[in-house]
Each structure stands twice: as structure tokens, then as C-alpha cells.
Design an enzyme around this catalytic site. Sequence first.
Site, short mmCIF file in Angstrom:
data_model
loop_
_atom_site.label_atom_id
_atom_site.label_comp_id
_atom_site.label_asym_id
_atom_site.label_seq_id
_atom_site.Cartn_x
_atom_site.Cartn_y
_atom_site.Cartn_z
N CYS A 150 3.16 48.34 -7.90
CA CYS A 150 4.24 47.36 -7.74
C CYS A 150 5.35 47.84 -6.82
O CYS A 150 5.75 47.14 -5.87
CB CYS A 150 4.80 46.95 -9.11
SG CYS A 150 5.70 48.25 -9.99
N HIS A 169 8.81 47.37 -13.64
CA HIS A 169 8.01 46.52 -12.76
C HIS A 169 8.92 45.82 -11.76
O HIS A 169 10.07 45.48 -12.07
CB HIS A 169 7.23 45.47 -13.56
CG HIS A 169 6.22 44.73 -12.73
ND1 HIS A 169 5.03 45.30 -12.32
CD2 HIS A 169 6.23 43.48 -12.21
CE1 HIS A 169 4.35 44.41 -11.60
NE2 HIS A 169 5.06 43.30 -11.52
N HIS A 175 3.83 40.04 -6.18
CA HIS A 175 3.85 41.35 -6.82
C HIS A 175 2.44 41.87 -7.01
O HIS A 175 1.46 41.15 -6.87
CB HIS A 175 4.59 41.28 -8.17
CG HIS A 175 3.82 40.58 -9.25
ND1 HIS A 175 3.83 40.97 -10.57
CD2 HIS A 175 3.01 39.47 -9.22
CE1 HIS A 175 3.08 40.17 -11.30
NE2 HIS A 175 2.57 39.25 -10.52
#
Length: 346
Positions: free
Chosen positions: A261, A309, A321
Site C-alpha cells: 500500500c 493502510h 490502493h
Amino acid sequence: MASHRKPRQRPLSGGTVRTAATLALAGAATATAFEGTSQADPRPTPAQVEAQVDRLYEEAEAATERYNGAKEKADEAERALDGLRDETARKADQLNAARGALGSLAATQYRQGSLGTAVQLAMAADPQEYLSQASFISRAGDRNAAGISSVRRRLDEVGKLREQAAGRLADLRTQRDELAGRKAEIEGKLATAKRLLAKLTAEQRAAYEARSGVAAPAAAPQSAPPPPSDGSRAARAVAFAHGAIGKPYVWGSTGPGSFDCSGLTQAAWRSAGVSLPRTTYTQINAGRRVSRDQLAPGDLVFFYSGVTHVGLYIGNGQMIHAPRPGSTVRMAPIDSMPWAGASRPA
């Protein structure tokens, strides 16, 4: 002769009967309890499996960001060590040149019958020890003093550089040990998650992947905006993220063929000429914080309480993402995960 008759057994009294019965019942209960514990635990429900898998993936992603941070430090220590080694080699060459010049001067003195301090230094097994113990510079000639001073200075420089290099090497070994630990932690959690998912039927796994966003979407979301084309740095970062859609998630990866990520957001902004730090918990502080109602394409959006994240906002409540292992880079709504904050790279 004495008779060998068996002694008469007395009948059990009421209290004794009750005690024996109690012990018998207790033994039966204990046996039943052991039988119960020997049985296998009941099979977890699909909902329980999914909850455990979600938790393991979240923990693995947190461990991945810690791995990324440790790797960044290890890379920095390795670069510093390489630089120190190069500088040490240069200084050692200069030291050898200075000692060579001093040796030439010593040879001349020897031929002239004057075995001075230069010869003693050139022939010494340990020049540093000789220099530290001698107090001859003030008595030596100007040429000898200059040469000896140069050798002494360069010996000190090389010694200090070697000490610094040894310290950096120790740092590097520590960082590599931490990397190995983080890697084992991540792989262990992912392996456990895989075993848990194997307990689900194919239909249950498919339903779970669809709900969690792991399954590849059949088509882009209807509300997904087109990449901005104003030529700004944010527009270039968003265009890069669009181009990465479909590439696999691989923890610790920064592209170009795969990403985790924070690796994706770092690579996207790097394509626009902006350098971001490596981890989610450092990227959130790399730019100006923005509120959720002020989001603009290119902003970094962060999730979970530990800021574990990150995605790249593209407008209309959507982000691009890299979700987690087993998935690919994709678009998703920003309200699909617990919100932690947003920042706008400078």
C-alpha cells in the site's frame, strides 16, 4: 491346629455407603469431563473464520509497515557503510603515499649516513605506536617534521573512519536481524490466514473475497472519476496510480511490477517528482493534513487506528490502493475501511 477361616466382613454403615456413592459419582463426572475435553473443538462458523482472517491481514499489514521502516533504516546504514569504506580506501591511499614519500626521504638520509627519525618511522612495525610514543617532531628537521605530521594525521583519519565503519556495520547487522524477524512475523500471519480460509467452501470464500474487496472487480465503479489532466503533480500521481491498476499486491514492494500500500503511494508521487517516506506512519506526516471534507485528487488517505493502510484519493469518494496479499491494485470507496486521516504532499 489353628483354623484358616476368612474373617467376617462387616456390612457397610450408612455413612460409608454415602461416601462410596459420592466418590463413584465424582469419578464418573471426572471421566465424563475428560471425555468431553478429548473431543475436537467445534468447527468455526464462516463468520468467525472471516473475522479471524480480517484480523490476521490487518496485523500482517501493520507488520509489513514495520518491515518497511526497518528496511529503510537498513538501506540507509548500508549506504553509509559503503560511503565510509570508500572514504577509508581513499584516506588509506593518501596515507600510503605519505609514508612512501617519507620512506624516500629516509633512504636518502641512510645513503648520507644520517639514520634519522624518518627511517625509524618508515621501518617501524607499528607506525601509530611509534608516533604516539615519540617526542621527536620538534627536534627533527623541517622536512622530516612535515612528513611525519602528514603520516600521523592520515593515520588518525583512517583510524576514525574504521571505527565509524565498524559502528555502521553493527547497526546494519541489527537492522537485518529486525528485518528477518518482521519477515517471519508477516509470513506466519499470512500462512495462518490461508489455513483458515481453506476451512471455507469455495462459495463461502468467493463471498468473503467479494465483501472484503479482495476479489477483482468486474468493472470500475460507476462513480470513479477520470484521471485529472491539468498537468499538476497531483494529476501525475493519480495518473500513475491509474496505470498501476491490476498489478499484484506484494508486501515490501515499491514497483514497478507489484506494490504494497505505501509502496504504491510512494511510487505514484515519485513519478510526479515528489519524494515521500516509505511507511504509512511517516507518509501521514509528510504533507499538510487535510480533513475528509477537503479531500482533493492526489491526497493520501489513511486507515485503521495504527495508520497501517494508505490509498491515493482520486475524487468522488474513491481511492486507488493496494489492498493486501492475494489482491491487486484497484479502486475502492474510502468508506470501506476505518478512517484515520489524510495528508496532501507538498
